[in-house]
Design a protein around this motif. Structure first.
Motif: not given
Ligand code: ATP
Length: 241
Positions: A13-36
Motif C-alpha cells: 500500500t502506498v500513499d503520495r501526498s497523503r493520498r492512497r495511490v496503491l492499495e493492497s497489491i499482491d504480485l509474484s514474478v519469476h526469474a526470467g519473466e518479461f512482465v509489463a
C-alpha cells in the motif's frame, strides 16, 4: 527452490501526498519473466515500479527480491540486485564520458581499475556504444542514452531490470531497437519489469501483463489472456494495438 518467485509483493500500500495511490497489491514474478505493468494515466504504475525497486518506501506491505527485503536493504546491495531505469534517463547521468558513466558504479565499489576497464569494454560492446566511449553522455542520441541507462543500471550485476516507459517519445524503429536489446538481456536470464503505455510492446514482448486501475490490481496474467478480455481492456482503459 526453483519455483520460488524472484519478486514477491505482499499487501503493498502506498500513499503520495497523503493520498492512497496503491492499495493492497499482491504480485509474484519469476526469474526470467518479461512482465509489463499497464493501466490508464494515474493508475499507479510508476509508483508500483518504484516501490518494487526500493526507490520508494511503502507504509504497508513488503517487497522481497531474490530473498532480499528491498525496503530494508542498503543502496549498494539493492543496486546489485535491481537495475532501475527512470523515464528520463539523462537525469541519472553523473559523468563526463560514456566510459566513465559505465565505470562509475564499479569504481564506487572499489573494483580494481584493470577489471573496470575490462568490464566497461565488454558493456560498451554489448550495448553498441564502443564508438561513443569518449563522448559526453548528454551528446548521445535518444536511443544511445536509453542503452547507456540500461548499461549503468546493470553494471553492478543486477539480474532484475525495472524500466519506466522505456520507449516513451521514440519512433517505432528506435523503440524496436531498444526492445531487441531488452530481449537479448531477457534471453540471457535478466528478468524484465516494464511500465508502459506502448501496447505493441506489451502484446509482442511481455509474457505476463499486470493491469492496474485506480491503485488496484485488476489482473496479472498471460498477456494474450489479458487482451482477450474485452471488458478488462475497456475497464482499464487499455488501447489494444
Ligand atoms: P502515468 O501513466 O500518467 O505515468 P501512473 O499509472 O504511472 O501514471 P503514478 O505516476 O504512479 O501513475 O501516479 C499514481 C497516482 O499518484 C496518481 O493519482 C497521481 O496523481 C499521484 N501522484 C503522482 N505523482 C505525485 C506526487 N508527486 N505527489 C502526489 N501525488 C502524486
Amino acid at each position: 527452490r526453483d519455483d520460488a518467485p524472484l519478486i514477491s509483493v505482499t499487501g503493498l500500500t502506498v500513499d503520495r501526498s497523503r493520498r492512497r495511490v496503491l492499495e493492497s497489491i499482491d504480485l509474484s514474478v519469476h526469474a526470467g519473466e518479461f512482465v509489463a505493468i499497464v493501466g490508464a494515466n494515474g493508475a499507479g504504475k510508476t509508483t508500483l515500479l518504484q516501490a518494487i525497486a526500493g526507490v520508494r518506501r511503502p507504509p504497508r506491505g513488503t517487497v522481497v527480491v531474490d530473498g532480499l527485503d528491498v525496503h530494508r536493504a542498503d543502496a549498494r546491495t539493492l543496486s546489485s540486485r535491481i537495475g532501475f531505469v527512470f523515464q528520463n534517463p539523462e537525469h541519472q547521468f553523473v559523468s563526463h564520458t560514456v566510459f566513465d558513466e559505465l565505470a562509475h558504479g564499479l569504481r564506487l565499489r572499489r573494483v580494481p581499475e584493470p577489471e573496470v576497464q575490462e568490464r566497461v569494454a565488454d558493456l560498451l560492446g554489448r550495448f553498441g556504444l564502443e564508438e561513443r566511449a569518449q563522448t559526453h553522455p548528454f551528446l548521445l542520441s535518444g536511443g544511445e542514452k536509453r542503452r547507456l541507462s540500461v548499461g549503468t543500471a546493470l553494471v553492478a550485476g543486477a539480474t532484475l531490470l525495472a524500466l519506466d516507459e522505456p520507449t516513451f517519445g521514440q519512433d517505432r524503429a528506435r523503440a524496436d531497437e531498444l526492445l531487441g536489446l531488452l530481449r537479448r538481456l531477457n534471453a540471457d536470464g535478466t528478468t524484465i519489469l516494464i511500465v508502459t503505455h506502448d501496447m505493441q510492446l506489451v502484446t509482442e514482448h511481455a509474457d505476463r501483463t499486470v493491469v492496474l486501475a485506480e491503485g488496484r490490481m485488476l489482473r496479472a496474467g498471460p498477456t494474450a489472456e489479458v487482451f482477450a478480455d474485452d471488458e478488462l481492456v475497456e475497464r482499464a482503459g487499455l488501447r489494444p494495438p
